[in-house]
Every structure is written in structure tokens, then in C-alpha cells.
Design a protein around this motif. Structure first.
Motif, PDB file in Angstrom:
ATOM      1  N   LYS A  88      48.128  46.875  61.592  1.00 41.39           N
ATOM      2  CA  LYS A  88      49.192  47.699  60.775  1.00 41.39           C
ATOM      3  C   LYS A  88      49.557  48.872  61.396  1.00 41.39           C
ATOM      4  O   LYS A  88      50.365  49.340  61.441  1.00 41.39           O
ATOM      5  N   ALA A  89      48.440  49.733  61.752  1.00 44.03           N
ATOM      6  CA  ALA A  89      48.780  51.170  62.211  1.00 44.03           C
ATOM      7  C   ALA A  89      49.013  51.524  63.503  1.00 44.03           C
ATOM      8  O   ALA A  89      49.318  52.531  64.186  1.00 44.03           O
ATOM      9  N   CYS A  90      48.762  50.635  64.647  1.00 40.97           N
ATOM     10  CA  CYS A  90      48.949  50.706  65.910  1.00 40.97           C
ATOM     11  C   CYS A  90      49.194  49.437  66.730  1.00 40.97           C
ATOM     12  O   CYS A  90      48.991  48.395  66.195  1.00 40.97           O
ATOM     13  N   LEU A  91      49.866  49.620  67.870  1.00 48.39           N
ATOM     14  CA  LEU A  91      49.885  48.679  68.743  1.00 48.39           C
ATOM     15  C   LEU A  91      48.552  47.967  69.145  1.00 48.39           C
ATOM     16  O   LEU A  91      47.536  48.748  69.693  1.00 48.39           O
ATOM     17  N   ASP A 124      51.416  53.885  58.272  1.00 51.27           N
ATOM     18  CA  ASP A 124      51.408  52.870  59.250  1.00 51.27           C
ATOM     19  C   ASP A 124      51.629  53.069  60.829  1.00 51.27           C
ATOM     20  O   ASP A 124      52.166  52.155  61.278  1.00 51.27           O
ATOM     21  N   THR A 125      51.419  54.387  60.943  1.00 50.95           N
ATOM     22  CA  THR A 125      51.327  54.668  62.287  1.00 50.95           C
ATOM     23  C   THR A 125      50.224  55.477  62.663  1.00 50.95           C
ATOM     24  O   THR A 125      49.708  56.018  62.075  1.00 50.95           O
ATOM     25  N   THR A 126      49.845  55.573  64.105  1.00 51.41           N
ATOM     26  CA  THR A 126      48.479  56.180  64.343  1.00 51.41           C
ATOM     27  C   THR A 126      48.997  57.824  64.297  1.00 51.41           C
ATOM     28  O   THR A 126      48.195  58.412  63.734  1.00 51.41           O
ATOM     29  N   PRO A 127      50.103  58.370  64.599  1.00 53.14           N
ATOM     30  CA  PRO A 127      50.190  59.769  64.226  1.00 53.14           C
ATOM     31  C   PRO A 127      49.926  60.164  62.790  1.00 53.14           C
ATOM     32  O   PRO A 127      49.480  61.078  62.332  1.00 53.14           O
ATOM     33  N   ASP A 128      50.435  59.299  61.806  1.00 50.63           N
ATOM     34  CA  ASP A 128      50.264  59.381  60.359  1.00 50.63           C
ATOM     35  C   ASP A 128      48.916  59.369  59.748  1.00 50.63           C
ATOM     36  O   ASP A 128      48.511  60.285  59.318  1.00 50.63           O
ATOM     37  N   PHE A 176      44.597  58.249  71.375  1.00 50.24           N
ATOM     38  CA  PHE A 176      46.231  58.724  71.160  1.00 50.24           C
ATOM     39  C   PHE A 176      46.396  60.086  71.510  1.00 50.24           C
ATOM     40  O   PHE A 176      45.660  60.967  70.817  1.00 50.24           O
TER      41      PHE A 176
END
Length: 186
Positions: free
Chosen positions: A5-8, A155-159, A35
Motif C-alpha cells: 500500500k505505502a511504497c514500492l 498511501d505514500t512513504t513521504p506521507d 527513503f
């Protein structure tokens, strides 16, 4: 969930190990997510419900959470000692900081239980939602259901990293955290 969900998933490192003095391998964390010079170390601690009272079971959950915090502390010591200078993903691609600087470690301890109803972390004795270990590493504590809810919103690593930074500032400011993680997320 964090892998899909949150990263590749190519950037997620599972069950990484480092070599201790004497040659013995030790697991760094259940999951590492590098990251931008930061390293998110996730340690999941599970506890099946026993036959004790709810109070006894909450104390057992607290013990598990503290074990996870100690494992994050071990990861911080390994980084400081240079035993985790380079990380490779499952394709053996180096995902270490490009400039060779040390990782900035952020720890997450996820406590999983079969206890019903699942307790809020605030009800588990002596386990803060956030803490700083002896190595000055921030450690965030979550119940599994809370962590999954956060990951569904972010839903992203930076978030995720921005949220953890915000969560840390809230706890360090002494603001009483919400009993439901999504209240803080809102």
C-alpha cells in the motif's frame, strides 16, 4: 500492508540482518523501509490471548511492546557501530544513502493481539504512543489495527514520514494524544 500500500515493494527490505562482533547474525527488524536518508524500522510483536484476566493480558502486551522497543534500540546501536552502513533490496540493488551519511532511524513497534475487544494502546500500561530510546531514536507504538488504519489513509512513504514527524511533535509537546489514532490523523 506497508509493502503493497505505502511504497514500492522493491524498496522494502524484510528481515535484514547485521553481523555482531563475534560473527553471529542478528535480525535488524521485521521490515526496513529506506527513503531519502531516513530508515523506517518496523518491528511487529504478536501476543495470543491467554487465560489471564484482561489486566494480566494488557501487562503481557506491554511486555511485548517493550521487547519491540529494545529491538529498535539494537538497530540504532548497529547503525551507530557501522554494521548497517549498506542496505540492498531483494534484487541486490544498494538503497543506502547516496552521500554515505548514516541513516536517520525512525522506529515503529506494531503490537498485534487476538484479544477481543482489541485494546487502545492508551490502555496498555507503561507503553507510550511515542518514545525516544537511549540512542535518541524516535519510536512510535501502534496496535496493529491502528497502524493499518493509518496506512489506509496515508498511501505514500513521504506521507507516512510526515505523519510520524507530526505525531512525534504532538507527543513531545505534551499534548494528550487521542485515544483513537485516526483522531490524531484527522
Amino acid at each position: 500492508l506497508i509493502c503493497t500500500k505505502a511504497c514500492l515493494r522493491d524498496f522494502v527490505i524484510r528481515s535484514a540482518k547485521f553481523v555482531k562482533p563475534g560473527g553471529r547474525e542478528k535480525e535488524v527488524a521485521d521490515l526496513l523501509l529506506p527513503f531519502d536518508g531516513r530508515l523506517l524500522a518496523v518491528q511487529v510483536k504478536s501476543r495470543d490471548t491467554g487465560k489471564g484476566t484482561r489486566e494480566v493480558e494488557l501487562n503481557r502486551l506491554a511486555t511485548k511492546a517493550k521487547e519491540g522497543g529494545k529491538q529498535i534500540d539494537t538497530t540504532a546501536r548497529a547503525i551507530r557501530a557501522g554494521r548497517l552502513a549498506r542496505l540492498q533490496n531483494r534484487y541486490e540493488v544498494d538503497v543506502s544513502p547516496r552521500d554515505g551519511s548514516p541513516w536517520e532511524l525512525i522506529g515503529i513497534v506494531v503490537v498485534d493481539t487476538t484479544m477481543a475487544p482489541v485494546p487502545d494502546l492508551a490502555t496498555v500500561p507503561d507503553v507510550p504512543g511515542f518514545g525516544i530510546d537511549d540512542n535518541k531514536t524516535p519510536i512510535h507504538y501502534f496496535m496493529r489495527q491502528e497502524f493499518e488504519a493509518v496506512l489506509q489513509e496515508l498511501d505514500t512513504t513521504p506521507d507516512i514520514l510526515r505523519y510520524l514527524d507530526f505525531r512525534q511533535r504532538v507527543h513531545q509537546a505534551g499534548i494528550s494524544p487521542a485515544t483513537i489514532e485516526l483522531d490524531l490523523l484527522a
